[in-house]
Design a protein around this motif. Structure first.
Motif, mmCIF file in Angstrom:
data_model
loop_
_atom_site.group_PDB
_atom_site.id
_atom_site.type_symbol
_atom_site.label_atom_id
_atom_site.label_comp_id
_atom_site.label_asym_id
_atom_site.label_seq_id
_atom_site.Cartn_x
_atom_site.Cartn_y
_atom_site.Cartn_z
ATOM 1 N N TRP A 253 0.854 -1.183 0.000
ATOM 2 C CA TRP A 253 0.000 0.000 0.000
ATOM 3 C C TRP A 253 0.892 1.236 0.000
ATOM 4 N N SER A 258 -3.750 5.860 -2.852
ATOM 5 C CA SER A 258 -3.847 4.675 -3.708
ATOM 6 C C SER A 258 -4.565 3.554 -2.966
ATOM 7 N N LEU A 259 -4.910 2.517 -3.713
ATOM 8 C CA LEU A 259 -5.597 1.372 -3.132
ATOM 9 C C LEU A 259 -4.588 0.298 -2.733
ATOM 10 N N GLN A 261 -2.751 -3.205 -2.581
ATOM 11 C CA GLN A 261 -2.541 -4.214 -3.610
ATOM 12 C C GLN A 261 -2.210 -5.548 -2.964
#
Length: 269
Positions: A253, A258-259, A261
């Protein structure tokens, strides 16, 4: 104040509250109900009165609810597995900034939470292990590096090569990285049976004269050799500072923009 100490305090307080209610206050509530119901014929209000008499105080309800959950978290985190996040690039390319890793807490023996005293011996760190430990300069901080020196080893670092007991750790060139920028190179290094990748800068590095690792101590180095604050600068890591052995990346992360992963889950070697 670290999280382990806060967790121990939370378990202690919720356990005391749960035990006090179970052993004393619950009996007092039941005694009050029995006294009320023994007074004679019941009215329509009896059910409401009895419900109020039986009702747990807020602290007893919270203690009963949180104590088993907090205890389970404490046991898992202290004796089995603890998650950590990688905050720096000192272990590149093995671990990236934003990697979330799992650390085996029993690989090197079981330790009491907070004071970190080992009470059951299982195994000792091996050369090549990726290990989490308390930073010797400030034990409130956790560091992660690779074990390169065991007790009794003679270590030196010359011209970007690690020497262990007079023998160079074998290195094999893999690639110049990043693409189009020859300032760094990717190498495959062998530490006994462990093969792992390291970064080396092509610029002149700092050599380290030979040192002998004392008994009960370990010498730690980052895989990003020219950008790692490790034992070359602040010395050895004593056995009582060991936290556990890193064994897997379970999430990456970058940050709030952002998301998370989960596509890069992998074992650490």
């Amino acid at each position: 104040m670290d999280f382990a100490l806060l967790l121990v305090i939370a378990v202690g307080l919720s356990g005391l509250g749960y035990a006090a209610d179970l052993l004393f206050f619950q009996k007092q509530r039941q005694k009050a109900v029995n006294q009320y119901t023994s007074k004679g014929p019941r009215s329509a209000l009896d059910a409401d009165v009895i419900e109020k008499l039986e009702k747990e105080p807020w602290w007893a309800e919270y203690s009963r609810s949180f104590f088993p959950v907090l205890t389970l978290v404490l046991v898992l985190r202290s004796f089995l597995v603890e998650p950590f996040q990688i905050p720096s690039g000192s272990m590149l390319p093995t671990l990236k900034i934003g990697d979330f890793i799992l650390v085996n807490k029993f690989a090197y023996g079981l330790r009491l939470p907070v004071i970190n005293t080992r009470f059951i011996e299982i195994d000792e760190p091996q050369r090549g292990d990726v290990m989490v430990f308390r930073y010797p300069v400030d034990t409130r901080l956790n560091f992660i590096k690779r074990v390169v020196g065991l007790p009794g080893d003679r270590l030196s670092y010359e011209n970007k090569v690690l020497y262990i007991n007079g023998e160079p750790a074998p290195q094999q060139f893999v690639a110049a990285l990043p693409a189009g920028n020859p300032e760094h190179k990717l190498l495959l290094e062998s530490l006994g049976d462990v093969e792992h990748q390291i970064y080396n800068s092509l610029t002149t590095g700092q050599n380290m004269r030979e040192v002998v690792v004392p008994e009960g101590q370990y010498f730690m180095m980052g895989d990003n050799r020219d950008h790692s604050n490790d034992s070359r600068y602040w010395g050895f890591v004593s056995e009582d500072l060991i936290v556990g052995k890193a064994f897997a990346v379970w999430m990456h992360w970058e940050g709030w923009s952002s998301l998370p992963q989960f596509s890069d889950t992998r074992l650490i070697k």
